[in-house]
Design a protein around this motif. Structure first.
Motif, short mmCIF file in Angstrom:
data_model
loop_
_atom_site.label_atom_id
_atom_site.label_comp_id
_atom_site.label_asym_id
_atom_site.label_seq_id
_atom_site.Cartn_x
_atom_site.Cartn_y
_atom_site.Cartn_z
N GLU A 6 54.04 -6.55 26.79
CA GLU A 6 54.01 -5.61 27.92
C GLU A 6 55.28 -5.73 28.75
OE1 GLU A 6 53.11 -3.08 29.26
OE2 GLU A 6 51.27 -2.57 28.26
N LYS A 7 55.60 -4.68 29.45
CA LYS A 7 56.70 -4.70 30.41
C LYS A 7 56.21 -5.39 31.67
CE LYS A 7 55.64 -2.81 33.73
NZ LYS A 7 54.48 -2.98 34.65
N PRO A 8 57.03 -5.92 32.53
CA PRO A 8 58.42 -6.27 32.28
C PRO A 8 58.47 -7.35 31.21
CG PRO A 8 57.79 -6.60 34.60
CD PRO A 8 56.54 -6.41 33.83
N MET A 9 59.50 -7.27 30.35
CA MET A 9 59.56 -8.18 29.20
C MET A 9 59.49 -9.64 29.65
SD MET A 9 62.48 -8.16 26.33
CE MET A 9 62.66 -9.42 25.07
N GLN B 115 58.07 -5.42 19.92
CA GLN B 115 58.01 -4.10 20.57
C GLN B 115 57.72 -4.33 22.06
OE1 GLN B 115 55.62 -1.15 18.51
NE2 GLN B 115 55.05 -0.13 20.42
N ILE B 116 58.30 -3.48 22.93
CA ILE B 116 58.08 -3.62 24.37
C ILE B 116 57.25 -2.44 24.88
CG2 ILE B 116 59.20 -3.91 26.63
CD1 ILE B 116 59.74 -6.23 24.64
N GLY B 117 56.35 -2.72 25.83
CA GLY B 117 55.34 -1.74 26.25
C GLY B 117 55.79 -0.65 27.22
N PHE B 118 56.86 0.06 26.87
CA PHE B 118 57.24 1.23 27.69
C PHE B 118 56.55 2.46 27.11
CE2 PHE B 118 61.21 -1.30 28.75
CZ PHE B 118 60.81 -1.54 30.06
N MET B 119 55.29 2.64 27.51
CA MET B 119 54.47 3.69 26.86
C MET B 119 54.91 5.09 27.21
SD MET B 119 53.27 2.94 29.81
CE MET B 119 52.67 3.76 31.25
N ARG B 120 55.75 5.26 28.28
CA ARG B 120 56.19 6.63 28.58
C ARG B 120 57.00 7.21 27.42
NH1 ARG B 120 57.54 6.40 35.13
NH2 ARG B 120 55.58 5.35 35.58
N ARG B 121 57.57 6.32 26.59
CA ARG B 121 58.33 6.82 25.43
C ARG B 121 57.42 7.45 24.38
NH1 ARG B 121 64.07 4.48 24.24
NH2 ARG B 121 64.44 3.20 26.07
N TYR B 122 56.09 7.25 24.55
CA TYR B 122 55.12 7.85 23.63
C TYR B 122 54.34 8.98 24.29
CZ TYR B 122 56.01 3.93 20.53
OH TYR B 122 56.62 3.03 19.70
N ASP B 123 54.67 9.29 25.54
CA ASP B 123 53.96 10.35 26.25
C ASP B 123 54.53 11.71 25.84
OD1 ASP B 123 52.28 11.17 28.79
OD2 ASP B 123 54.21 12.20 28.95
N VAL C 100 60.65 1.11 20.66
CA VAL C 100 61.08 0.46 21.90
C VAL C 100 61.25 -1.03 21.59
CG1 VAL C 100 60.68 0.25 24.36
CG2 VAL C 100 59.54 2.06 23.09
N GLN C 101 62.49 -1.50 21.64
CA GLN C 101 62.78 -2.84 21.12
C GLN C 101 63.08 -3.85 22.24
OE1 GLN C 101 65.39 -2.88 17.79
NE2 GLN C 101 64.92 -0.78 17.24
N GLY C 102 63.31 -5.09 21.82
CA GLY C 102 63.63 -6.15 22.76
C GLY C 102 64.80 -5.80 23.67
#
Ligand SMILES: NC(=O)c1ccc[n+]([C@@H]2O[C@H](COP(=O)([O-])OP(=O)(O)OC[C@H]3O[C@@H](n4cnc5c(N)ncnc54)[C@H](O)[C@@H]3O)[C@@H](O)[C@H]2O)c1
Length: 355
Positions: A101-104, A126-134, A315-317
């Motif tokens: 999850e973010k923040p990393m 993978q990092i949890g910036f879910m807005r990239r999947y919205d 969404v990567q490291g």
């Protein structure tokens, strides 16, 4: 693959709190080719309530026990941020794929260690910036890339949270404050939409709505305004707030040389009431849980698909790392009352270009 179901990736959620349960419910009920096999939480009552709700037999108080479980192929790290580094390093050593999850993490050194450990362990990070999947944010990104508004000039992004912060979030040394907890998403959106790194920030913070925290946590700010400069000279602005009460507010505006794009909705649903005493009334979005429900499912699905197809996560490291670098610079800027340069990786775009 999950031992009792070799066709499915066995997932363990580490930290079964607010965000952890979103992932746990997704892997328990909605993600294809993945399966929730275990839960972890240090708090016994939280763990047993989560196990009961999702009918998961395996619950661990200590994440190390979960990492030794052969049924676990992958973990979702959803503990408080200060623990992310320790859990991710252990997961990578145990050969478990990681959605963090973010923040990393708390600082860029921790992020660099986590990236290196996952690379060495041969596992996905993978990092949890879910807005990239919205859907809406993805559509905005596509339209920006297609040149609909000309060249991007300024990206403004805000996130306001309704609730009073949890106790650990008041302590800036443990949480990095609202810039990290709330605005990490905005920072990632700015980088994503601009296609450029943020190289310098100037931030102002203040505590206006949380007097209960002022004496014990004098550094805590519940409101922040941050101006950003990109490597190629473009401009950004981030506004963050917690404890706003009125609703969950996440909106972005992108101003270009030939137009503007707005992303984000304020309305919870399409119900509009009209009365003589209140006038026209519509409910504001109440929570990130409802606004981004489908984005979290898509994020979790993609995590499983990346593992199965052996491809890099969207969404990567490095994306998590760059957001943390901006958070650290922003917090320093608030304290030092001056613009601060962002600690870039050698991989990041060099400064220069348009000014
Ligand atoms: N992507 C998003 O939109 C989003 C939304 C909310 C939170 N988050 C992030 O998720 C993380 C957790 O936030 P939250 O709001 O769910 O917090 P939370 O306090 O609700 O949950 C954290 C859980 O971790 C557990 N925990 C604490 N120490 C532990 C340990 N050593 N081992 C195992 N479990 C432990 C706690 O008991 C708690 O249940 C934070 O990094 C936060 O920034 C992301």
């Amino acid at each position: 693959m999950s031992r009792d179901n070799p066709n499915k990736i066995g997932v363990c959620v580490i930290g079964s709190g607010r965000a952890g349960m979103i992932h746990a419910r997704n892997f328990g009920r909605r993600v294809n080719r993945g399966r929730l096999v275990a839960l972890v939480d240090a708090h016994a009552e939280t763990l047993s309530a989560a196990q009961k709700e999702l009918e998961i037999e395996r619950g661990y108080a200590d994440f190390r026990d979960a990492l030794a479980d052969p049924r676990v192929d992958a973990v979702v790290v959803v503990t408080p941020t200060a623990l992310h580094r320790e859990v991710v390093l252990a997961a990578a050593r145990a050969g478990k794929h990681v959605l963090c999850e973010k923040p990393m993490a708390m600082d860029v050194q921790e992020c660099d260690e986590m990236i290196a450990a996952c690379k060495d362990g041969g596992v996905k990070l993978q990092i949890g910036f879910m807005r990239r999947y919205d859907e809406s944010f993805m559509a905005a990104s596509a339209r920006i890339k297609a040149g609909e508004i000309g060249d991007v000039v300024l990206i403004k992004s805000l996130t306001h949270g309704p609730s009073v912060p949890q106790e650990w979030m008041y302590d800036i040394r443990k949480s990095n404050g609202p810039l990290a907890e709330v605005n990490s998403h905005d920072i990632d959106t700015l980088r994503w939409f601009a296609g450029s790194e943020i190289t310098e920030v100037y931030a102002l913070g203040g505590n206006f709505r949380c007097p209960q925290a002022a004496a014990r946590y004098p550094d805590f700010y519940d409101n922040v305004a941050m101006v950003c400069r990109f490597a190629d000279g473009r401009q950004g602005f981030i506004d963050g707030a917690v404890s706003v009460g009125y609703g969950y507010d996440a909106r972005t505006e992108v101003i270009g040389t030939r137009g503007v794009i707005f992303v984000g909705r304020k309305e919870q649903d399409s119900v509009v009431g009209c009365s003589t005493d209140r006038g026209i009334a519509q409910q504001f979005v109440t929570s990130w849980r409802t606004l981004f429900t489908e984005a979290y499912v898509a994020e979790d699905q993609d995590f499983v698909d990346c593992i199965r197809e052996d491809r890099d996560p969207k969404v990567q490291g490095i994306d998590g790392r760059m957001a943390v670098a901006v958070v650290n610079a922003g917090n320093r800027s608030i304290t030092e009352r001056s613009p601060v340069g962002v600690e870039l990786t050698p991989r990041a775009a060099p400064a220069g270009g348009r000014r």
